[in-house]
Design an enzyme around this catalytic site. Sequence first.
Site, mmCIF file in Angstrom:
data_model
loop_
_atom_site.group_PDB
_atom_site.id
_atom_site.type_symbol
_atom_site.label_atom_id
_atom_site.label_comp_id
_atom_site.label_asym_id
_atom_site.label_seq_id
_atom_site.Cartn_x
_atom_site.Cartn_y
_atom_site.Cartn_z
ATOM 1 N N CYS A 177 -10.825 -2.115 -25.706
ATOM 2 C CA CYS A 177 -11.391 -1.505 -24.366
ATOM 3 C C CYS A 177 -10.514 -1.909 -23.626
ATOM 4 O O CYS A 177 -10.632 -1.902 -22.327
ATOM 5 C CB CYS A 177 -12.603 -1.366 -24.288
ATOM 6 S SG CYS A 177 -13.336 -2.744 -24.868
ATOM 7 N N HIS B 174 1.139 -1.035 0.133
ATOM 8 C CA HIS B 174 0.109 0.124 0.290
ATOM 9 C C HIS B 174 0.532 1.204 -0.128
ATOM 10 O O HIS B 174 0.554 2.163 -0.576
ATOM 11 C CB HIS B 174 -0.582 0.011 0.698
ATOM 12 C CG HIS B 174 -2.101 -0.567 1.476
ATOM 13 N ND1 HIS B 174 -3.010 -1.199 1.917
ATOM 14 C CD2 HIS B 174 -2.706 -1.358 -0.338
ATOM 15 C CE1 HIS B 174 -3.816 -2.718 1.629
ATOM 16 N NE2 HIS B 174 -3.580 -2.527 -0.021
ATOM 17 N N ASP C 191 -9.032 -10.997 -22.808
ATOM 18 C CA ASP C 191 -9.403 -11.797 -23.858
ATOM 19 C C ASP C 191 -9.128 -12.951 -25.218
ATOM 20 O O ASP C 191 -8.750 -12.986 -24.504
ATOM 21 C CB ASP C 191 -11.640 -12.170 -23.388
ATOM 22 C CG ASP C 191 -11.388 -12.602 -22.586
ATOM 23 O OD1 ASP C 191 -10.667 -12.799 -21.737
ATOM 24 O OD2 ASP C 191 -12.774 -12.082 -22.545
ATOM 25 N N GLU D 181 -12.969 -10.393 -28.894
ATOM 26 C CA GLU D 181 -12.344 -11.193 -27.995
ATOM 27 C C GLU D 181 -12.260 -12.855 -28.672
ATOM 28 O O GLU D 181 -10.735 -13.077 -27.838
ATOM 29 C CB GLU D 181 -12.760 -11.135 -27.288
ATOM 30 C CG GLU D 181 -13.884 -10.355 -26.268
ATOM 31 C CD GLU D 181 -14.916 -9.967 -25.159
ATOM 32 O OE1 GLU D 181 -15.090 -10.700 -24.178
ATOM 33 O OE2 GLU D 181 -16.262 -10.353 -25.974
#
Length: 831
Positions: free
Chosen positions: A763, A454, A717, A693
């Site tokens: 995308c 973190h 994908d 995809e």
Amino acid sequence: MAEAESPTDRVRLVLVSHSSQLAASAAALASAMAPEVLVVPAGGVGEDPAVLGTDAKRVAESIQRAWSPAGVVVLMDLGSAVLSAELALDLLPDGRRQGVRLSSAPLVEGAVAAAVAAQGGADLAQVVQEAESGLAGKHSQLGDVSPASQPESSSEEGAGWRQLTVRVELPMGLHARPAARVVQQLAGLDAEVRATNATTGDGPVSARSLNALATLQVGKSQLLLLEARGADADVALSRIGELAGRGFDDLEEAAPVPPTWAPKALPADGTLVGLPASPGAAVGQVVHLEQAELEVHDRVPAPPEREIGSLEGALGAVREELRELRDLTARRSGNYAAAILDADLLFLDDPELAGRAREAISAGGVTAEAAWEAAARAAHSSWERVADPRLRLRAADLDGVARRVLAHLLGSSEVRPTGTGVLVAEELTPADTAQLDPAAVLGIATAAGGPTSHSAILARSLGIPAVVGVGPGLLELPAGRTVLLDGDRGVVRLDPTEEEQAAVRNEAARRAASARAASEAASRAALTRDGVTVEVAANIGSLADARAAVLAGADGVGLLRTEFLFQDQPVLPDEEAQFEQYSEIAEALLGRPLTIRTLDVGADKPLAALPRDPEPNPALGVRGLRLGLARPDLLKTQLAAVARVAAEHRVRVMFPMVATVGEVRGALELLAALPASERRQGVPPLEVGIMVEVPAAALGADRLAKLVDFMSIGTNDLSQYTMAADRGNGGLRGLADPLHPAVLRLIQLTAAAATGRRWTGVCGELAGNPLAVELLIGLGVRELSAAPRLVPSVKEAVRATALAQAGRLAERALQLPDADAVRELLAEPRR
């Protein structure tokens, strides 16, 4: 004496022996096996450990120390130990005798079995039963007949429990931030909620405990089983279901940007090597983070109510500090980074931490600081036992919060770095990092830590270059020594030359100017150097994301994941419910286009309202558009809602998991059968597109393009289907790479098929990598859709691109052997 009751109370143990050393050793062994269970030794008489015997008063005092509303189990060795335990019961207050069980179990084996059972949440009777079957393993090993019966399953186990199973699709699994959001969803609800890793069988644990949830180690694509009972059980499961449908509100973090500058060669001498944690380079003098020594000394404890008051005061002070840091982080770096401090805040209310400390104080005989230190140590041990090395880094977060509370209890103050330079420390907590001033702290180097911690995330959000895991030799550097820190390569160079220092400072100035320009220009259209417009849109999954996209300067939404409307709902959303949600998001975009992807689920992501039979390979099964055509009622309802929104706003609809022309025609027929809606004046017609995809869609893009207005490539994908490599499989991570030339060739084929007014976009996560923008444009892509926070940098990359040069870059990339070679090409400096 009042006791703090909690649904997470565990059964406690008292061990009675003639030997104080034996009792203490057996308690230590049981505690090592179950560190979250309080085991109190009550052995010997007097102060001399060599004197053997038992003392009823000592046993009674130990039972009082160990008292829990869940009950106390007392185990004894033999003879007078049993008599002393029986006499001790008579010395207890009337209200506590009923919660104590004397067990005939063997002292050592019984203690271990009982402690493990108690840590697992077993009730008093079950713990006693486990203790008394403690010899079963030894009997079995030696071939004896075990006198201990097997524990009986409780007929009440399933009574009143409501269940919900969700799949965790986060790249890092259910780590601290999403686990914190689960805990937050349950705040104020009257329900007992427990969680189990349904894939591995680990659990159940309390879903109200951040520590317990995260240590379930629910990894990517594993199933999380939630069970709830009580008045608000349904509300609790519904909230968690909605949270899971939104991906636990955990935006994927951008990968560190590869270096645009680095020394050509780094000598073997004078260089410390660590791990790159935050990009950029810095030159400055070493500044140390000195921390005060916090040591808990023995003192006579005040009455429990006063000690608890001290603890609550310290918790309140740290809570206020962390809230201020959270607000500061939100202003400087956004809500994603600020959520890290939300997770820190939850440590303060965790029943496994603060609750455990309160219970120890209430039992009497312990100071607030000693109780807090012991509780923090036990919680730290839980994190350290986690197998996933990324999750083990959360132990540092816990330590930072625990240290702040302890400092307040001891009246000490935390030391902040003074002066300007490169901060050197053993490790930084999230709160340490959040309060740094980027104008003074030019870089960060730590001896420990990892790039997924973190603190590393916060350093990236603040734009401070960082190198972690350098090793203990780093701490030997004297304050004031000049170093060159390269956060891209993960090295700290000692005593750099004047030429190297000048190069770093020039590059830092260039990066700062570029970031300012990107932010200021984010709302403007992205045009290449030769005037070609490339739409830079955002991928979203909620109304809040849509608002963030507008603030980030996105030209629209290139992908709205509609699964958030369907996940974990008892019934499928009807047309009206979908229409309302899509309309709110479209209105938030203030006229920008909204691309709505139809439902994309398969057997690996089953809907509660749409049961599915298991499939042997769900990634290649009935999913996406295939499911929509198999259940036309489902797809038709969604399309009807989309068409209604499209009559009022600029909307595009996009079908996922397309492989054939027949599938597209089937979807278009359903769309054409809908009743026509009167379109508001000035609103363009609904555009229809598909996601590319699978390789079949890319190879057949010339035929598919004739049926649609646009094609959007899902590189995540497409990569795994092209390379036959599951991107969730760590062993194949280097293979399922969207920069592989085979994948790039399919992108080029798809873009080439988009003739006339048709266009091709991307995308997948590749669209959010600024270094890949020029390559994608060179392959023919004219729309890029990324996470909202990445929009400004993607637009700047578009503006730095010239089409002719981008085309030559693409041709070079297509000739390379693998993704690593392409990545090296993209990292080369180009005019």
